[in-house]
Design an enzyme around this catalytic site. Structure first.
Site, mmCIF file in Angstrom:
data_model
loop_
_atom_site.group_PDB
_atom_site.id
_atom_site.type_symbol
_atom_site.label_atom_id
_atom_site.label_comp_id
_atom_site.label_asym_id
_atom_site.label_seq_id
_atom_site.Cartn_x
_atom_site.Cartn_y
_atom_site.Cartn_z
ATOM 1 N N SER A 142 -8.294 0.739 -4.978
ATOM 2 C CA SER A 142 -9.172 -0.268 -5.836
ATOM 3 C C SER A 142 -10.954 0.586 -6.126
ATOM 4 O O SER A 142 -11.250 0.265 -4.149
ATOM 5 C CB SER A 142 -9.365 -1.662 -5.684
ATOM 6 O OG SER A 142 -10.424 -2.026 -6.826
ATOM 7 N N TYR A 155 -9.677 -9.773 -2.142
ATOM 8 C CA TYR A 155 -9.305 -8.619 -2.933
ATOM 9 C C TYR A 155 -9.459 -7.549 -2.632
ATOM 10 O O TYR A 155 -8.881 -6.421 -1.820
ATOM 11 C CB TYR A 155 -9.451 -8.128 -4.682
ATOM 12 C CG TYR A 155 -8.551 -7.980 -5.164
ATOM 13 C CD1 TYR A 155 -7.287 -7.173 -5.078
ATOM 14 C CD2 TYR A 155 -9.393 -6.450 -5.807
ATOM 15 C CE1 TYR A 155 -7.077 -6.244 -5.727
ATOM 16 C CE2 TYR A 155 -9.607 -5.728 -6.628
ATOM 17 C CZ TYR A 155 -7.771 -5.025 -6.823
ATOM 18 O OH TYR A 155 -7.322 -4.323 -6.727
HETATM 19 P P1 NAP Z 1 -0.350 -5.370 -13.195
HETATM 20 O O1 NAP Z 1 -0.700 -4.763 -14.574
HETATM 21 O O2 NAP Z 1 -0.696 -6.817 -12.827
HETATM 22 O O3 NAP Z 1 0.917 -4.833 -12.403
HETATM 23 C C1 NAP Z 1 1.124 -5.221 -10.876
HETATM 24 C C2 NAP Z 1 2.695 -4.704 -10.948
HETATM 25 O O4 NAP Z 1 2.707 -5.040 -9.378
HETATM 26 C C3 NAP Z 1 3.374 -5.789 -11.709
HETATM 27 O O5 NAP Z 1 5.155 -3.973 -12.183
HETATM 28 C C4 NAP Z 1 4.965 -6.232 -10.890
HETATM 29 O O6 NAP Z 1 5.702 -6.250 -10.847
HETATM 30 C C5 NAP Z 1 4.486 -5.471 -9.542
HETATM 31 N N1 NAP Z 1 4.106 -6.353 -8.344
HETATM 32 C C6 NAP Z 1 3.110 -7.997 -8.275
HETATM 33 N N2 NAP Z 1 4.000 -8.343 -7.275
HETATM 34 C C7 NAP Z 1 4.513 -7.713 -6.520
HETATM 35 C C8 NAP Z 1 5.442 -8.047 -4.920
HETATM 36 N N3 NAP Z 1 5.413 -8.299 -4.260
HETATM 37 N N4 NAP Z 1 6.948 -6.581 -4.858
HETATM 38 C C9 NAP Z 1 6.958 -4.892 -6.368
HETATM 39 N N5 NAP Z 1 5.975 -5.817 -7.533
HETATM 40 C C10 NAP Z 1 5.127 -6.044 -6.844
HETATM 41 O O7 NAP Z 1 -1.030 -4.423 -11.883
HETATM 42 P P2 NAP Z 1 -2.520 -3.268 -12.195
HETATM 43 O O8 NAP Z 1 -3.567 -4.063 -13.270
HETATM 44 O O9 NAP Z 1 -1.544 -1.999 -12.860
HETATM 45 O O10 NAP Z 1 -2.914 -2.709 -11.328
HETATM 46 C C11 NAP Z 1 -1.624 -1.997 -10.090
HETATM 47 C C12 NAP Z 1 -2.642 -1.714 -8.693
HETATM 48 O O11 NAP Z 1 -3.768 -0.836 -9.384
HETATM 49 C C13 NAP Z 1 -2.871 -3.008 -8.062
HETATM 50 O O12 NAP Z 1 -2.796 -2.404 -6.767
HETATM 51 C C14 NAP Z 1 -4.157 -3.367 -8.034
HETATM 52 O O13 NAP Z 1 -5.255 -3.720 -7.116
HETATM 53 C C15 NAP Z 1 -4.746 -1.753 -8.728
HETATM 54 N N6 NAP Z 1 -6.333 -1.891 -9.343
HETATM 55 C C16 NAP Z 1 -6.383 -2.192 -10.741
HETATM 56 C C17 NAP Z 1 -7.478 -2.079 -11.596
HETATM 57 C C18 NAP Z 1 -7.076 -2.231 -12.839
HETATM 58 O O14 NAP Z 1 -9.051 -2.481 -13.181
HETATM 59 N N7 NAP Z 1 -5.870 -2.992 -13.169
HETATM 60 C C19 NAP Z 1 -8.479 -1.326 -10.922
HETATM 61 C C20 NAP Z 1 -8.129 -0.933 -9.724
HETATM 62 C C21 NAP Z 1 -7.039 -1.050 -8.531
HETATM 63 P P3 NAP Z 1 6.337 -7.603 -12.303
HETATM 64 O O15 NAP Z 1 5.906 -7.196 -13.237
HETATM 65 O O16 NAP Z 1 7.581 -7.660 -11.745
HETATM 66 O O17 NAP Z 1 6.181 -8.935 -11.232
#
Ligand code: NAP
Length: 251
Positions: A142, A155
Site C-alpha cells: 500500500s 496497518y
Molecule cells: P477487499 O475488497 O476487502 O477484499 C479483501 C480480499 O481478501 C477478499 O477476497 C477476502 O476474502 C480476502 N481475505 C481477507 N482475509 C483473508 C484471509 N485471512 N485469507 C484469505 N483471504 C482473505 O480488499 P481490497 O480493498 O481489494 O484490498 C486488497 C489488498 O489491497 C489488501 O492487501 C489491501 O491492503 C491492499 N490495498 C487496498 C487499497 C484500497 O484502497 N482498496 C489501497 C492500498 C492497498 P473474503 O471475501 O472471503 O473474506
C-alpha cells in the site's frame, strides 16, 4: 501470444476487490488461475464463473492465509489441479484504521497475521512448487507503507513490513530465478474500502485533491500493472516497490 500463456497463478483474497480484478486480468492473458478466498465462497465462485464464461480457466479454493494448514492445503490443491505454480500474488489483506487509544491486541494480531504472516506462509509453500524453474511473487502492499495516514499506524506497519520482506527476499532468492516485487496502490474503490467508509468520505475527497491524476483508483488500474510485473516484460525487475496511485504516493 498472451502475456501469461501457460502460467499458473495463485491470487490470494480474490473473491472481491483488487484480487478479483487481478484474477480476471491474469486469466484474460492466458493464466490458469486459483481464486483464493477466506469466507466469501459466493464471491469467489462468481469470479471463477466470469473467467470460465470468457473462455478462461480458474478454480476457487478456500483458505485462510494466516493459517499454515490452510496454506498447505491451498498449494496442494493448486498442484493437484494445475500441476505446479508460476506466479503468487499476495493480495489478501485487511485494514483496520484505529486511533492509538483504540488499538487492541486482537486488531494488531489480526492485521499482522493476515497481511504479514499470511504472505510469509504462502511464499514458503509457493517456492516449493516453483522448483528449479523459478517463479514470480507480487506483494500487494500500500502507499500507506511509505506515507502512513493518521489512524493507520498498525496497518501501515504491516505494509512496511511486507515491503521489507519483498526487498530481503529479492536478495535471498539470488540465483534461483524468483522475482519478487511490491505494488503500492493508492486509494482504490473496492468492497473493502467502501465498507471501511473511505469511498464517498471527506478523506477520499481530500486525497483525490492531492492526487496529480485527480481520481480514486479502480481495481483494474492495479490489475493491469500486476499483469506487467507477472509477465516477461518485467523480466529484469525484482525487489521493487512500485506505487500505482495516480501520483499521490510517488517517490
Ligand atoms: P477487499 O475488497 O476487502 O477484499 C479483501 C480480499 O481478501 C477478499 O477476497 C477476502 O476474502 C480476502 N481475505 C481477507 N482475509 C483473508 C484471509 N485471512 N485469507 C484469505 N483471504 C482473505 O480488499 P481490497 O480493498 O481489494 O484490498 C486488497 C489488498 O489491497 C489488501 O492487501 C489491501 O491492503 C491492499 N490495498 C487496498 C487499497 C484500497 O484502497 N482498496 C489501497 C492500498 C492497498 P473474503 O471475501 O472471503 O473474506
Amino acid at each position: 501470444m498472451s502475456k501469461l500463456e501457460n502460467k499458473v497463478a495463485l491470487i490470494t483474497g480474490a473473491s472481491k476487490g483488487i484480487g478479483a480484478a487481478i484474477a480476471k486480468h491474469f486469466a484474460a492473458e492466458g493464466a490458469k488461475v486459483v481464486v483464493n478466498y477466506a469466507s466469501s465462497k459466493e464471491g469467489a465462485d462468481k469470479v471463477v464463473k466470469e473467467i470460465t464464461d470468457n473462455g478462461g480457466t480458474a478454480i476457487a479454493v478456500q483458505g485462510d492465509v494466516s493459517k499454515k494448514d490452510d496454506v498447505i492445503r491451498l498449494l496442494e490443491e493448486t498442484k493437484n489441479q494445475f500441476g505446479g505454480l508460476d506466479v503468487l500474488v499476495n493480495n489478501a489483506g485487511i485494514y483496520d484504521y484505529l486511533p492509538i487509544e483504540n488499538i487492541t491486541e486482537e486488531s494488531f494480531h489480526n492485521q499482522f497475521n493476515i497481511n504479514v504472516l499470511g504472505s510469509i506462509l504462502t511464499i514458503q509453500e509457493s517456492i516449493k512448487l516453483f522448483g528449479e524453474k523459478g517463479g514470480n511473487i507480487i506483494n500487494i502492499s500500500s502507499g500507506a507503507s511509505n506515507s502512513p495516514l493518521p489512524t493507520g499506524s498498525v496497518y501501515s506497519a504491516t505494509k512496511t513490513a511486507l515491503d521489507a520482506i519483498t526487498v530481503a527476499l529479492s536478495k535471498e532468492f539470488s540465483g534461483r530465478n524468483i522475482r519478487i516485487n511490491s505494488i503500492l496502490p493508492g486509494i482504490v474503490e473496492t468492497e473493502g474500502s467502501t465498507a471501511a467508509g473511505f469511498i464517498g468520505s471527506e478523506a477520499e475527497a481530500q486525497f483525490v485533491s492531492k492526487t496529480p491524476l485527480g481520481r480514486t483508483g479502480q481495481p483494474d488500474d492495479i490489475a493491469k500493472v500486476a499483469v506487467f510485473i507477472a509477465s516477461d516484460d518485467a523480466a529484469w525487475i525484482t525487489g521493487e516497490k512500485l506505487a500505482v496511485s495516480g501520483g499521490v504516493y510517488g517517490f
